[in-house]
Write an enzyme that holds these catalytic residues in place. Structure first.
Site, short mmCIF file in Angstrom:
data_model
loop_
_atom_site.label_atom_id
_atom_site.label_comp_id
_atom_site.label_asym_id
_atom_site.label_seq_id
_atom_site.Cartn_x
_atom_site.Cartn_y
_atom_site.Cartn_z
N ILE A 246 0.84 -1.20 0.00
CA ILE A 246 0.00 0.00 0.00
C ILE A 246 0.88 1.25 0.00
O ILE A 246 0.67 2.17 -0.80
CB ILE A 246 -0.97 -0.01 1.20
N TRP B 167 2.65 1.96 -3.44
CA TRP B 167 1.83 2.44 -4.54
C TRP B 167 1.12 3.75 -4.23
O TRP B 167 0.84 4.53 -5.14
CB TRP B 167 0.86 1.36 -5.00
N GLU B 168 0.86 4.01 -2.98
CA GLU B 168 0.24 5.28 -2.62
C GLU B 168 1.28 6.40 -2.58
O GLU B 168 0.97 7.54 -2.89
CB GLU B 168 -0.47 5.19 -1.27
N GLY B 169 2.51 6.07 -2.17
CA GLY B 169 3.51 7.10 -1.96
C GLY B 169 3.15 7.89 -0.72
O GLY B 169 2.11 7.68 -0.10
N ARG C 237 0.11 -1.23 -10.27
CA ARG C 237 -0.37 -1.58 -8.94
C ARG C 237 -1.23 -2.84 -8.99
O ARG C 237 -1.08 -3.74 -8.18
CB ARG C 237 -1.16 -0.43 -8.32
#
Length: 158
Positions: free
Chosen positions: A11, A14-16, A139
């Protein structure tokens, strides 16, 4: 079941992370690890104060526990291993429980969690505002890869 360290890392990757509010690719105010709402449901605004990584880590755990893990438990009735659960939590965190609820992905997982066609169901969800986004494509591929990775109990829990 709780999201493992591997799921958390997926998570976060991919969210950064952003300490300050920004507009995501479709114009939604976002902060931290892709938060559009804080625990309790208050929406993020572009005027919100910045947050630290430690604060974001705590918020992420709260949001996962209060919302996304519970959503996966509620919507998925088939038994899952940790990797499958983590992949579905990541999917739900990014797309919301409503999308998981209406998805063919959910129907296939509930019928047979080992069905190989589940891989392609993840990858169908790669658009935002009607546009295919490379980041979402990547993702979904990562989530599908985790979903089908053989489960190993070692280093999985938080």
């Amino acid at each position: 079941m709780k999201t493992s360290e591997i799921g958390l890392a997926l998570i976060k990757k991919w969210e950064g992370f952003s300490s300050t509010p920004y507009l995501d690719p479709i114009g939604i105010p976002t902060i931290g690890y892709g938060f559009i709402r804080y625990p309790g449901g208050v929406r993020v605004t572009t005027q919100d104060e910045s947050i630290t990584i430690a604060q974001a880590d705590e918020l992420l755990l709260q949001l996962l526990t209060q919302n996304y893990e519970a959503d996966v438990h509620r919507l998925i009735t088939a038994p899952l291993n940790q990797n499958q659960f983590d992949a579905l939590v990541s999917f739900t965190y990014n797309l919301g429980a409503g999308n998981l609820a209406k998805s063919t992905l959910r129907r296939k997982v509930n019928l047979d969690p080992s069905n190989p066609s589940i891989r392609s169901e993840f990858t169908r969800w790669n658009q935002a505002a009607g546009r295919v986004l490379e980041g979402l494509t990547n993702r979904r591929q990562a989530e599908a890869a985790l979903y089908f990775r053989p489960y190993n109990l070692k280093n999985q829990t938080r």
